[in-house]
Design an enzyme around this catalytic site. Structure first.
Site, mmCIF file in Angstrom:
data_model
loop_
_atom_site.group_PDB
_atom_site.id
_atom_site.type_symbol
_atom_site.label_atom_id
_atom_site.label_comp_id
_atom_site.label_asym_id
_atom_site.label_seq_id
_atom_site.Cartn_x
_atom_site.Cartn_y
_atom_site.Cartn_z
ATOM 1 C CB CYS A 2 41.555 37.640 49.900
ATOM 2 S SG CYS A 2 40.081 38.297 49.191
ATOM 3 C CD GLU A 111 44.069 34.383 44.574
ATOM 4 O OE1 GLU A 111 44.522 34.975 43.803
ATOM 5 O OE2 GLU A 111 43.894 34.607 45.985
#
Length: 254
Positions: A2, A111
C-alpha cells in the site's frame, strides 16, 4: 503493498466509527503519500471507573516506520508497510507488534497493475458499500540525536484476496469494527492472539476503479484523481511485484 491511500470521512464520522473523543477539524485527503502525517487510533490509558466506553485516542504520525534503535535515518530504508506474516519475527517490528498496534482510518487505497513493458494502470480501491475502513498499523516513537521525538508508523499488509490479485499480490490488513478492542489491546492480547485478524478482506469487500496517472503525483490532491477512466491495460495477467511511484520531497516531517 500500500503506497498511497485516502481519508475522506469527516471528523464526526471518524469519531463515531472508532468511538473517539472529539477530533480537530481537517479536510478530505485524497492522495496520502509516504512521509506525510497520517491519523492513527491507539489504545489510551486505563478508563476511569464506571466508564463503559473504550479508551481510544487519535495520534498523528509520520508514515514511514523508524525503529527506536535507528541512529541515522539517512541510510535507513523508508518502511511504509510491514508484512503481517513476519512482523513479529523482524527486529524492526517485533516490539511494535507486541506493544504498539494501531488502527489507521481510511476510505480506500491505490494500487498499480504493471505488465512486462513497464506500463502501469492505477486503481482506486474502495469499500464496495462506501464508508470508512480501518487498516491494521504499527507505530513507534523515534528520537533524533538532539532528542527531538516523533511518532512513526507503517501499514500491515497481507496476501491480496481473489478479486484484487490481478492488480497486486498484497493488500492492507483490514480490521473489522467488532475486532477493534482486541486488536488494540496490547496488554492482554499477544501477537499470537490476534494473528487470526491479519487476513485478506472478503473477496467482495472492495471494488477496484481504474483511474488516471494523476495519482502518481503527490501534488494532485483533489477528487479528480479518483475519477474512473478506461483501463489502459487490456489483458489481466498475474501481476509482477510492483512499487508505487517513489516519494519525492513531500511534506516531510523531518
Amino acid at each position: 503493498m500500500c503506497g498511497r491511500f485516502s481519508l475522506l470521512g469527516t471528523p464526526e464520522e471518524i469519531e463515531a466509527w472508532f468511538d473517539l473523543m472529539e477530533l480537530e477539524a481537517f479536510p478530505p485527503r485524497y492522495n496520502i503519500a509516504p512521509t506525510q502525517p497520517i491519523l492513527m487510533v491507539v489504545s489510551g490509558e486505563t478508563p476511569p471507573p464506571g466508564s463503559n466506553r473504550p479508551n481510544r485516542r487519535a495520534l498523528l504520525v509520520r508514515w514511514g516506520f523508524i525503529p527506536g534503535w535507528v541512529k541515522d535515518t539517512a541510510n535507513y530504508p523508508l518502511m511504509i508497510n510491514a508484512r503481517s506474516e513476519t512482523a513479529i519475527e523482524k527486529a524492526s517490528f517485533k516490539a511494535a507488534m507486541r506493544h504498539r498496534r494501531a488502527l489507521i482510518p481510511a476510505s480506500g487505497f491505490y494500487e498499480w497493475r504493471r505488465t512486462g513493458d513497464k506500463k502501469a494502470q492505477a486503481y482506486w480501491i474502495r469499500p464496495r458499500d462506501g464508508g470508512i475502513v480501518a487498516f491494521a498499523g504499527l507505530y513507534e516513537p523515534w528520537a533524533n540525536a538532539e532528542g527531538s521525538e516523533i511518532d512513526t508508523g507503517a501499514i500491515l499488509t497481507t496476501g491480496a484476496n481473489a478479486n484484487l490479485r490481478f492488480i497486486h499480490d498484497r493488500m492492507p490488513v483490514v480490521i473489522e469494527q467488532k475486532d477493534f478492542t482486541r486488536w488494540l489491546d496490547c496488554k492482554t492480547q499477544e501477537p499470537r492472539h490476534v494473528a487470526d485478524l491479519m487476513k485478506p478482506a472478503q473477496a467482495d469487500f472492495f471494488e477496484a476503479i481504474p483511474v488516471s496517472d494523476k495519482v502518481n503525483n503527490f501534488a494532485n490532491t483533489g477528487p479528480e484523481i479518483q475519477e474512473r477512466v478506461a483501463e489502459t491495460l487490456e489483458e489481466r495477467k498475474k501481476p509482477a511485484r510492483a512499487k508505487p511511484p517513489e516519494p519525492d520531497d513531500q511534506m516531510k516531517l523531518f
